[in-house]
Motif scaffolding. Structure first.
Motif, PDB file in Angstrom:
ATOM      1  N   GLU A   1     131.056  12.065  21.731  1.00 31.49           N
ATOM      2  CA  GLU A   1     132.070  13.121  21.664  1.00 31.49           C
ATOM      3  C   GLU A   1     133.130  12.963  22.752  1.00 31.49           C
ATOM      4  O   GLU A   1     134.277  13.389  22.591  1.00 31.49           O
ATOM      5  CB  GLU A   1     131.417  14.499  21.798  1.00 31.49           C
ATOM      6  N   ASP A   2     132.745  12.357  23.880  1.00 33.42           N
ATOM      7  CA  ASP A   2     133.664  12.213  25.011  1.00 33.42           C
ATOM      8  C   ASP A   2     134.290  10.827  25.100  1.00 33.42           C
ATOM      9  O   ASP A   2     135.204  10.610  25.906  1.00 33.42           O
ATOM     10  CB  ASP A   2     132.933  12.524  26.325  1.00 33.42           C
ATOM     11  N   GLY A   3     133.800   9.877  24.300  1.00 36.95           N
ATOM     12  CA  GLY A   3     134.357   8.540  24.292  1.00 36.95           C
ATOM     13  C   GLY A   3     133.864   7.677  25.438  1.00 36.95           C
ATOM     14  O   GLY A   3     133.082   8.100  26.294  1.00 36.95           O
ATOM     15  N   TYR A   4     134.340   6.428  25.431  1.00 32.86           N
ATOM     16  CA  TYR A   4     134.008   5.464  26.485  1.00 32.86           C
ATOM     17  C   TYR A   4     135.314   4.940  27.059  1.00 32.86           C
ATOM     18  O   TYR A   4     136.224   4.549  26.320  1.00 32.86           O
ATOM     19  CB  TYR A   4     133.181   4.306  25.931  1.00 32.86           C
ATOM     20  N   LYS A   5     135.412   4.932  28.398  1.00 32.17           N
ATOM     21  CA  LYS A   5     136.617   4.445  29.053  1.00 32.17           C
ATOM     22  C   LYS A   5     136.259   3.498  30.192  1.00 32.17           C
ATOM     23  O   LYS A   5     135.219   3.658  30.846  1.00 32.17           O
ATOM     24  CB  LYS A   5     137.441   5.600  29.635  1.00 32.17           C
ATOM     25  N   LEU A   6     137.139   2.534  30.442  1.00 31.38           N
ATOM     26  CA  LEU A   6     137.142   1.759  31.670  1.00 31.38           C
ATOM     27  C   LEU A   6     138.456   2.048  32.376  1.00 31.38           C
ATOM     28  O   LEU A   6     139.527   1.959  31.759  1.00 31.38           O
ATOM     29  CB  LEU A   6     137.014   0.262  31.385  1.00 31.38           C
ATOM     30  N   VAL A   7     138.368   2.398  33.653  1.00 31.52           N
ATOM     31  CA  VAL A   7     139.543   2.787  34.423  1.00 31.52           C
ATOM     32  C   VAL A   7     139.617   1.908  35.668  1.00 31.52           C
ATOM     33  O   VAL A   7     138.678   1.881  36.471  1.00 31.52           O
ATOM     34  CB  VAL A   7     139.468   4.271  34.842  1.00 31.52           C
ATOM     35  N   GLU A   8     140.709   1.185  35.839  1.00 30.44           N
ATOM     36  CA  GLU A   8     140.819   0.299  36.994  1.00 30.44           C
ATOM     37  C   GLU A   8     140.881   1.107  38.292  1.00 30.44           C
ATOM     38  O   GLU A   8     141.575   2.128  38.379  1.00 30.44           O
ATOM     39  CB  GLU A   8     142.051  -0.592  36.888  1.00 30.44           C
ATOM     40  N   THR A   9     140.166   0.601  39.312  1.00 29.74           N
ATOM     41  CA  THR A   9     140.136   1.235  40.624  1.00 29.74           C
ATOM     42  C   THR A   9     140.260   0.172  41.711  1.00 29.74           C
ATOM     43  O   THR A   9     139.950  -1.000  41.478  1.00 29.74           O
ATOM     44  CB  THR A   9     138.819   2.013  40.842  1.00 29.74           C
ATOM     45  N   PRO A  10     140.674   0.553  42.920  1.00 30.28           N
ATOM     46  CA  PRO A  10     140.767  -0.422  44.000  1.00 30.28           C
ATOM     47  C   PRO A  10     139.423  -0.809  44.602  1.00 30.28           C
ATOM     48  O   PRO A  10     139.329  -1.826  45.289  1.00 30.28           O
ATOM     49  CB  PRO A  10     141.642   0.295  45.038  1.00 30.28           C
ATOM     50  N   HIS A  11     138.383  -0.011  44.383  1.00 37.25           N
ATOM     51  CA  HIS A  11     137.039  -0.349  44.838  1.00 37.25           C
ATOM     52  C   HIS A  11     136.298  -1.066  43.719  1.00 37.25           C
ATOM     53  O   HIS A  11     136.758  -1.095  42.571  1.00 37.25           O
ATOM     54  CB  HIS A  11     136.295   0.910  45.283  1.00 37.25           C
ATOM     55  N   PRO A  12     135.129  -1.656  43.978  1.00 41.92           N
ATOM     56  CA  PRO A  12     134.464  -2.476  42.956  1.00 41.92           C
ATOM     57  C   PRO A  12     134.092  -1.754  41.665  1.00 41.92           C
ATOM     58  O   PRO A  12     134.289  -2.279  40.575  1.00 41.92           O
ATOM     59  CB  PRO A  12     133.212  -2.994  43.680  1.00 41.92           C
ATOM     60  N   GLY A  13     133.521  -0.536  41.751  1.00 39.07           N
ATOM     61  CA  GLY A  13     133.129   0.125  40.516  1.00 39.07           C
ATOM     62  C   GLY A  13     132.214   1.305  40.758  1.00 39.07           C
ATOM     63  O   GLY A  13     131.629   1.454  41.835  1.00 39.07           O
ATOM     64  N   MET A  14     132.078   2.143  39.729  1.00 35.34           N
ATOM     65  CA  MET A  14     131.247   3.343  39.827  1.00 35.34           C
ATOM     66  C   MET A  14     131.011   3.879  38.417  1.00 35.34           C
ATOM     67  O   MET A  14     131.876   3.756  37.543  1.00 35.34           O
ATOM     68  CB  MET A  14     131.957   4.400  40.679  1.00 35.34           C
ATOM     69  N   GLU A  15     129.858   4.535  38.210  1.00 33.74           N
ATOM     70  CA  GLU A  15     129.444   4.960  36.870  1.00 33.74           C
ATOM     71  C   GLU A  15     129.970   6.329  36.474  1.00 33.74           C
ATOM     72  O   GLU A  15     129.220   7.155  35.951  1.00 33.74           O
ATOM     73  CB  GLU A  15     127.913   4.951  36.771  1.00 33.74           C
ATOM     74  N   HIS A  16     131.228   6.584  36.655  1.00 30.33           N
ATOM     75  CA  HIS A  16     131.782   7.880  36.294  1.00 30.33           C
ATOM     76  C   HIS A  16     131.673   8.095  34.784  1.00 30.33           C
ATOM     77  O   HIS A  16     132.281   7.369  33.993  1.00 30.33           O
ATOM     78  CB  HIS A  16     133.230   7.978  36.755  1.00 30.33           C
ATOM     79  N   GLN A  17     130.933   9.102  34.402  1.00 31.29           N
ATOM     80  CA  GLN A  17     130.547   9.329  33.000  1.00 31.29           C
ATOM     81  C   GLN A  17     131.754   9.373  32.077  1.00 31.29           C
ATOM     82  O   GLN A  17     132.688  10.134  32.299  1.00 31.29           O
ATOM     83  CB  GLN A  17     129.766  10.642  32.913  1.00 31.29           C
TER      84      GLN A  17
END
Length: 549
Positions: free
Chosen positions: A286-302
C-alpha cells in the motif's frame, strides 16, 4: 543498518569500544529512553502521528509540531514524550487547552487536565523548534545531516536508529509502540524536493519560496524509519509483479545521477523476487517501495530505503565476505531492503534484540547470493563473512536501557541462522520458517525470545541452547576430537551447559554424517584412509580442535 566495521572500524578500536560499553553503568536517563514499561509510557498506545516540520538549511534549524493520537490502556497521569536537547518544546495542547509539562533531560512529562479513561482515544499536539543535533557519523551516529551535493545544492537527510527519532521530532521514542499510520508533512526551501515514507498525497507551494510535501504511511511504522530526504532529486518509476500483485517502485537519485540509477536500480526487482520467495510478500504494498539517494551509505527507512552506495556493486567497492561474490550485487540495495521484512515488518520492542533485525539482514545477503548463483555460492558468501566476527561481547546486552549488543549481531548472527538451516536439514521447511515468521508477526513488535521460540517450535527441535550459545556468549562451540585407530572420539567444549547441537562431519570418504556431540566424550567408527581427511562441515559455525589422547 550496516555494521560500523564495514566502514573503518579497526579491530583494536572496536574492541576498546566493546569493552567500554560492557563496563557502562546505566542511569535513569537510560531507563527513560530504553524501557517501554515506565509509568509515563505503559498506560497509552500510539495510534497516529501527524508530523509537520519546516526545515531551514540556512541556519540548520527546524520548527514544527506533532499531533499524537493515542488510546488509553489504563488510567494514567503523565505522558512521557521524548525530544532531545537542544530542541525545545514551545507548548503542548490537548482539547484546545494548554497542557502543563516538565522536562527531565530528553524526556518531557505532560499532565493532561482531563481524566484519562481506559478505552478513550485522545490527542495531544507538541509544538517545538531548535537546531537538532548534527549527525557526527551517519548512519551509525545519527541526527541531521546538513550538506550539499557536488553542484553546491543543499542536501538534508536524517538518520536516527538506536539514537532515537526524538533527536529531531517529539514522539514516544520506543520501538515497542508503533502508530497504525502516520502523516509526514515536511516544508523545504524551493527548489528542494523532499522524499519521505509512504506515498505523496499533496504538494503545496508557499509565497515565501518554500514547498510542503505531504507524505502518508497507511501501515504501522517504527519511529526511526521516519526520514527526511530533501535535495535536488530526479525521479523515475517501475512496477514489480509480486505475490500480492503490482508493487510500485519509485527511485529518487540526485538529478545528475539519473542514468547511473537507471542502470543500478534494476537490481531492486531481482532482490524483491528473491526475498518474496524466501520471506513472503513485501510488507508494504500500500505504501510502495522507494530508493532515495543519501550522502551516507544507507538505512532501512520503511518504504523509502536510503541509498548511498555510489551506484556500484559491493559495499562501496568492497566485499566483506572476501569471496568476490559480494562484488556481484549492490550491498545497500540488498541489505537495507531485507530490513523491510526483518526490522520494519518484524520490529523488536527493545534495542537489545537488534539481532532480529541485523542477523536476518546479514543472512539475507547470502540468500540473495544463492538466488543469483546457487546454494553453494550463497553458503560460501555467508561463511566468508565470518572474518568480520570479533567475539568481543554478547550480541544481546541489558534490556530496558536502550543498550545495543556487539556488532557481531551481523556476521555471527547471520552464521547462527545459516547453522540452524543445517540443523533443520530441509530447505523447504527452513523457507517455511522464514516466511512463517513474517506471516505470524506481520506488522508487529516483538521480543527476541518470541522469534527464538517460533523457530524452535517449527524446526521440530529445541534450539534454546543454540540461541543461548551464539547470542548470549562470546564463545564459538569447539568440537574437541581425537582419532584412535578406526574410532573417532568427540565432545563439545566452550559451550553453555547442556549444549547438544548436532553436527555434520566426515566419517567416510566423500560423505558427511550427522553426529550428536554433548559435553561428554562419545565415540563412533571412522572409515578414512588418513586422520587428515577428517573434517567438519564448514556450514556449521564451530571450531574443530584435535586433542591429544
Amino acid at each position: 543498518m550496516i555494521p560500523v566495521r564495514y566502514l573503518s572500524c579497526l579491530l583494536l578500536a572496536c574492541a576498546s569500544t566493546g569493552a567500554a560499553q560492557a563496563a557502562r553503568t546505566f542511569t535513569r536517563a537510560d531507563t527513560l529512553r530504553g524501557s517501554f514499561t515506565t509509568p509515563g509510557r505503559a498506560w497509552w498506545d500510539v495510534t497516529f502521528y501527524d508530523l509537520r516540520v519546516a526545515i531551514h538549511p540556512a541556519d540548520s534549524s527546524i520548527s514544527g509540531s506533532n499531533a499524537i493520537t493515542y488510546r488509553v490502556l489504563t488510567p494514567g497521569s503523565e505522558l512521557q514524550i521524548d525530544l532531545m536537547v537542544p530542541l525545545e518544546v514551545d507548548s503542548m495542547v490537548q482539547d484546545g487547552r494548554a497542557v502543563r509539562f516538565r522536562r527531565e533531560g530528553n524526556a518531557f512529562f505532560a499532565t493532561p487536565r482531563s481524566r484519562q479513561r481506559a478505552g478513550d482515544s485522545r490527542a495531544i499536539t507538541v509544538y517545538y523548534h531548535g537546531k537538532p543535533q548534527p549527525a557526527r557519523r551517519p548512519p551509525w551516529q545519527g541526527g541531521f545531516t546538513w550538506t550539499s551535493d557536488s553542484l553546491g545544492r543543499p542536501w538534508v537527510v536524517t538518520t536516527d536508529q538506536g539514537m532515537g527519532a526524538s533527536v529531531w521530532w517529539p514522539n514516544k521514542d520506543t520501538q515497542a509502540d508503533e502508530p497504525d499510520s502516520q502523516r509526514v508533512a515536511l516544508t523545504v526551501p524551493d527548489p528542494m524536493i523532499d522524499v519521505s515514507n509512504g506515498r505523496l498525497r499533496g504538494t503545496t507551494h508557499h509565497e515565501d519560496g518554500t514547498t510542503t510535501y505531504e507524505w502518508f504511511v497507511v501501515n504501522p511504522i517504527n519511529n526511526y524509519a521516519i526520514a527526511v530526504g530533501a535535495g535536488s532529486y530526479a525521479h523515475f518509476g517501475d512496477v514489480f509483479q509480486g505475490e500480492k500483485g503490482p508493487l510500485t517502485l519509485d527511485f529518487w537519485p540526485l538529478s545528475y545521477h539519473l542514468e547511473a540509477a537507471q542502470r543500478e536500480f534494476v537490481q531492486a526487482k531481482t532482490m524483491l523476487a528473491c526475498f518474496e520467495h524466501w520471506f513472503g510478500p513485501y510488507p508494504w504494498y500500500e505504501d510502495g517501495y522507494k530508493l532515495v539517494e543519501t550522502p551516507h551509505p544507507g538505512m532501512e527507512h520503511q518504504s523509502a530505503v536510503a541509498y548511498g552506495n555510489w551506484y556500484a556493486n559491493g559495499y562501496r567497492g568492497r566485499d566483506e565476505s572476501g569471496t568476490g561474490l559480494g562484488l556481484k550485487w549492490d550491498f545497500i540495495i540488498v541489505h537495507e531492503s531485507a530490513h523491510e521484512w526483518f526490522g520494519n515488518n518484524i520490529t523488536t520492542k527493545d534495542l537489545a534484540d537488534m539481532w532480529v533485525h541485523e542477523s536476518f539482514a546479514n543472512y539475507a545477503e547470502g540468500l540473495y547470493t544463492e538466488c543469483l548463483f546457487g546454494k553453494q555460492a550463497g553458503a560460501e558468501y555467508t561463511v566468508g563473512t565470518r572474518r568480520g566476527i570479533r567475539n568481543d561481547r554478547p550480541i544481546i546486552p541489558a534490556y530496558g536501557v536502550n543498550a545495543q549488543g556487539s556488532g557481531d549481531m551481523y556476521p555471527r548472527g547471520g552464521n547462527m541462522l545459516h547453522t540452524i538451516r543445517q540443523i533443520v536439514g530441509d530447505d523447504e521447511k527452513w523457507r517455511g520458517i522464514l516466511r512463517g515468521l513474517n506471516q505470524t508477526f506481520w506488522h508487529q513488535t516483538v521480543m527476541g525470545r518470541q522469534i527464538e521460540d517460533y523457530i524452535s517450535a517449527h524446526a521440530g527441535t529445541d534450539l534454546t541452547k543454540v540461541f543461548d550459545q551464539y547470542l548470549r556468549t562470546t564463545q564459538v562451540p569447539v568440537l574437541e576430537y581425537r582419532i584412535e585407530g578406526g574410532a573417532l572420539w568427540y565432545r563439545w567444549a566452550d559451550v553453555v551447559p547442556g549444549f547438544d547441537m548436532p553436527l555434520r562431519v566426515m566419517l567416510a570418504p566423500d560423505s558427511l554424517s550427522v553426529v550428536h556431540p554433548t559435553e561428554a566424550w562419545q565415540t563412533t567408527a571412522l572409515r578414512l584412509a588418513s586422520p587428515a581427511e577428517f573434517k567438519v562441515d564448514a556450514n556449521f559455525y564451530v571450531i574443530a580442535r584435535s586433542v591429544a589422547p
